[in-house]
Write a protein that holds these residues in place. Structure first.
Motif, mmCIF file in Angstrom:
data_model
loop_
_atom_site.group_PDB
_atom_site.id
_atom_site.type_symbol
_atom_site.label_atom_id
_atom_site.label_comp_id
_atom_site.label_asym_id
_atom_site.label_seq_id
_atom_site.Cartn_x
_atom_site.Cartn_y
_atom_site.Cartn_z
ATOM 1 N N GLY A 1 0.816 -1.211 0.000
ATOM 2 C CA GLY A 1 0.000 0.000 0.000
ATOM 3 C C GLY A 1 0.838 1.244 0.000
ATOM 4 O O GLY A 1 2.040 1.209 -0.196
ATOM 5 N N GLY A 2 0.165 2.359 0.260
ATOM 6 C CA GLY A 2 0.854 3.634 0.333
ATOM 7 C C GLY A 2 1.534 3.801 1.680
ATOM 8 O O GLY A 2 1.361 2.998 2.596
ATOM 9 N N LEU A 3 2.308 4.836 1.771
ATOM 10 C CA LEU A 3 3.021 5.143 3.007
ATOM 11 C C LEU A 3 2.313 6.290 3.721
ATOM 12 O O LEU A 3 1.955 7.289 3.104
ATOM 13 C CB LEU A 3 4.473 5.511 2.700
ATOM 14 N N PHE A 4 2.149 6.130 5.018
ATOM 15 C CA PHE A 4 1.381 7.114 5.784
ATOM 16 C C PHE A 4 2.075 8.459 5.862
ATOM 17 O O PHE A 4 3.248 8.542 6.210
ATOM 18 C CB PHE A 4 1.126 6.595 7.197
ATOM 19 N N VAL A 5 1.323 9.508 5.562
ATOM 20 C CA VAL A 5 1.817 10.877 5.705
ATOM 21 C C VAL A 5 1.563 11.386 7.119
ATOM 22 O O VAL A 5 2.122 12.397 7.517
ATOM 23 C CB VAL A 5 1.165 11.835 4.679
ATOM 24 N N ASP A 6 0.715 10.685 7.870
ATOM 25 C CA ASP A 6 0.309 11.149 9.190
ATOM 26 C C ASP A 6 0.691 10.171 10.307
ATOM 27 O O ASP A 6 0.014 10.051 11.311
ATOM 28 C CB ASP A 6 -1.191 11.420 9.214
ATOM 29 N N GLU A 7 1.810 9.487 10.129
ATOM 30 C CA GLU A 7 2.346 8.593 11.155
ATOM 31 C C GLU A 7 3.841 8.856 11.215
ATOM 32 O O GLU A 7 4.544 8.650 10.231
ATOM 33 C CB GLU A 7 2.059 7.142 10.772
ATOM 34 N N VAL A 8 4.320 9.353 12.352
ATOM 35 C CA VAL A 8 5.719 9.786 12.426
ATOM 36 C C VAL A 8 6.569 8.894 13.316
ATOM 37 O O VAL A 8 6.088 8.287 14.274
ATOM 38 C CB VAL A 8 5.848 11.258 12.878
ATOM 39 N N ARG A 9 7.832 8.843 12.961
ATOM 40 C CA ARG A 9 8.851 8.051 13.638
ATOM 41 C C ARG A 9 10.139 8.872 13.676
ATOM 42 O O ARG A 9 10.232 9.918 13.073
ATOM 43 C CB ARG A 9 9.142 6.771 12.836
ATOM 44 N N GLN A 10 11.140 8.315 14.334
ATOM 45 C CA GLN A 10 12.473 8.918 14.379
ATOM 46 C C GLN A 10 13.469 7.896 13.848
ATOM 47 O O GLN A 10 14.190 7.259 14.615
ATOM 48 C CB GLN A 10 12.829 9.310 15.814
ATOM 49 N N PRO A 11 13.537 7.725 12.537
ATOM 50 C CA PRO A 11 14.433 6.703 11.978
ATOM 51 C C PRO A 11 15.891 6.988 12.333
ATOM 52 O O PRO A 11 16.299 8.130 12.504
ATOM 53 C CB PRO A 11 14.198 6.793 10.476
ATOM 54 N N ILE A 12 16.647 5.893 12.427
ATOM 55 C CA ILE A 12 18.071 5.993 12.777
ATOM 56 C C ILE A 12 18.875 5.169 11.775
ATOM 57 O O ILE A 12 18.419 4.117 11.315
ATOM 58 C CB ILE A 12 18.327 5.507 14.226
ATOM 59 N N GLY A 13 20.044 5.646 11.437
ATOM 60 C CA GLY A 13 20.944 4.903 10.562
ATOM 61 C C GLY A 13 21.510 3.692 11.289
ATOM 62 O O GLY A 13 21.789 3.735 12.492
ATOM 63 N N ALA A 14 21.685 2.599 10.560
ATOM 64 C CA ALA A 14 22.180 1.352 11.151
ATOM 65 C C ALA A 14 23.554 1.542 11.800
ATOM 66 O O ALA A 14 23.809 1.020 12.895
ATOM 67 C CB ALA A 14 22.232 0.257 10.086
ATOM 68 N N VAL A 15 24.440 2.263 11.162
ATOM 69 C CA VAL A 15 25.785 2.476 11.719
ATOM 70 C C VAL A 15 25.691 3.305 12.994
ATOM 71 O O VAL A 15 26.366 3.014 13.994
ATOM 72 C CB VAL A 15 26.716 3.130 10.674
#
Length: 156
Positions: free
Chosen positions: A49-63
């Motif tokens: 499906g599509g990606l939510f525009v109204d759901e937020v996270r704090q992504p982090i780089g693997a390294v």
């Protein structure tokens, strides 16, 4: 709020009961430039499906996550026990993250979606408080907007 969240809470309670000195790490979406940064990242964000525009996270780089984990395990046991929030410095919607990933790869933008268009209960805002991490760890994750910027691009 969700069955997934209830199971995570139960698992953390079980870990605390079994090993009171355990460090419990909570993180958000983990991304990397290694290999294909868009491929299965987009599949994991919202399969089919599509990606939510109204759901937020704090992504982090693997390294950056690995660097923070190494620093965490080097702390004295009494200092490292309890919950740790290891997240990136930016708040992004799933759509914004998907857009970064597809742009990085040169693909068309993903389809956007709104949370209320889909059944089920999921939190819209899963930002995590980072006071303890900011105070006790010296490593600072880079923004994923920098990590996923197309080669040669500058971010500001």
């Amino acid at each position: 709020m969700s069955e997934y969240g209830r199971w995570k809470a139960r698992a953390e309670e079980a870990v605390r009961a079994a090993v009171p000195s355990a460090a419990i790490v909570r993180c958000s979406l983990v991304v990397s430039r290694a290999g294909d940064p868009a491929g299965d990242l987009l599949d994991r964000l919202l399969p089919g499906g599509g990606l939510f525009v109204d759901e937020v996270r704090q992504p982090i780089g693997a390294v950056d996550l690995a660097r923070s984990l190494w620093e965490l395990v080097s702390l004295e046991p009494e200092r490292r026990s309890g919950a740790w929030h290891l997240v990136g410095p930016e708040t992004l919607s799933r759509y914004a993250l998907g857009l970064l990933a597809t742009t990085c790869r040169g693909d068309p933008p993903p389809r956007s979606a709104r949370r209320d268009e889909h059944p089920g209960t999921r939190p819209r805002d899963v930002r995590l408080l980072t006071g303890r991490t900011d105070r006790d760890l010296s490593s600072r994750p880079q923004p994923v907007t920098s990590l996923l910027a197309p080669p040669g691009a500058t971010t500001g």
